[in-house]
Write an enzyme that holds these catalytic residues in place. Sequence first.
Site, short mmCIF file in Angstrom:
data_model
loop_
_atom_site.label_atom_id
_atom_site.label_comp_id
_atom_site.label_asym_id
_atom_site.label_seq_id
_atom_site.Cartn_x
_atom_site.Cartn_y
_atom_site.Cartn_z
CB SER A 7 -0.98 -0.03 1.17
OG SER A 7 -1.99 0.94 1.00
CG ASP A 88 -6.48 -2.94 -3.93
OD1 ASP A 88 -7.19 -2.07 -3.38
OD2 ASP A 88 -5.26 -3.05 -3.71
CG HIS A 120 -5.54 -2.16 -0.21
ND1 HIS A 120 -4.74 -1.79 -1.27
CD2 HIS A 120 -5.09 -1.49 0.87
CE1 HIS A 120 -3.85 -0.93 -0.84
NE2 HIS A 120 -4.03 -0.74 0.45
#
Length: 150
Positions: A7, A88, A120
């Site tokens: 991320s 995601d 995610h």
Amino acid sequence: MVIRGGSAGGYTTLAALVFRDFFHGGASYYGVSDVTALARETHKFESRYLDWLIGPYPQIQERYRERSPLYHADQLSKPVIFFQGDEDTIVPPNQAEALVEALRRKGKPVGYFLFSGEQHGFRRAATIQRCLDAELQFYAVEVFKISLTF
């Protein structure tokens, strides 16, 4: 030395590989490659997060472009591998795919894994194991130029 992250850590990985010459390779897990696209496309919960980190969008749009690894792919010469979930919605797959495609066009060493049913942050043990195996193999072959046997 290699760098890895997921991320925002994936963004850090890509930015370190693009804007610095310290690491010999890296792995981006569902990382941001284009902060402009993220500002425009991410879901409501994350939508104003970048205003705090970079500044108000679109008022300072050029700063977003300057800080997006995607727009500086020509500076990325180290091997990088990407891991992404196809579901995601925070950092959509097109973030990884755009940079992967730019690196492939330039003949740079790159790997890309898209995992069906993952979002995610990976949750399935099989996905996590596959990522770790692929990341290790990628580093061995592309970064350290050695062979591994499993």
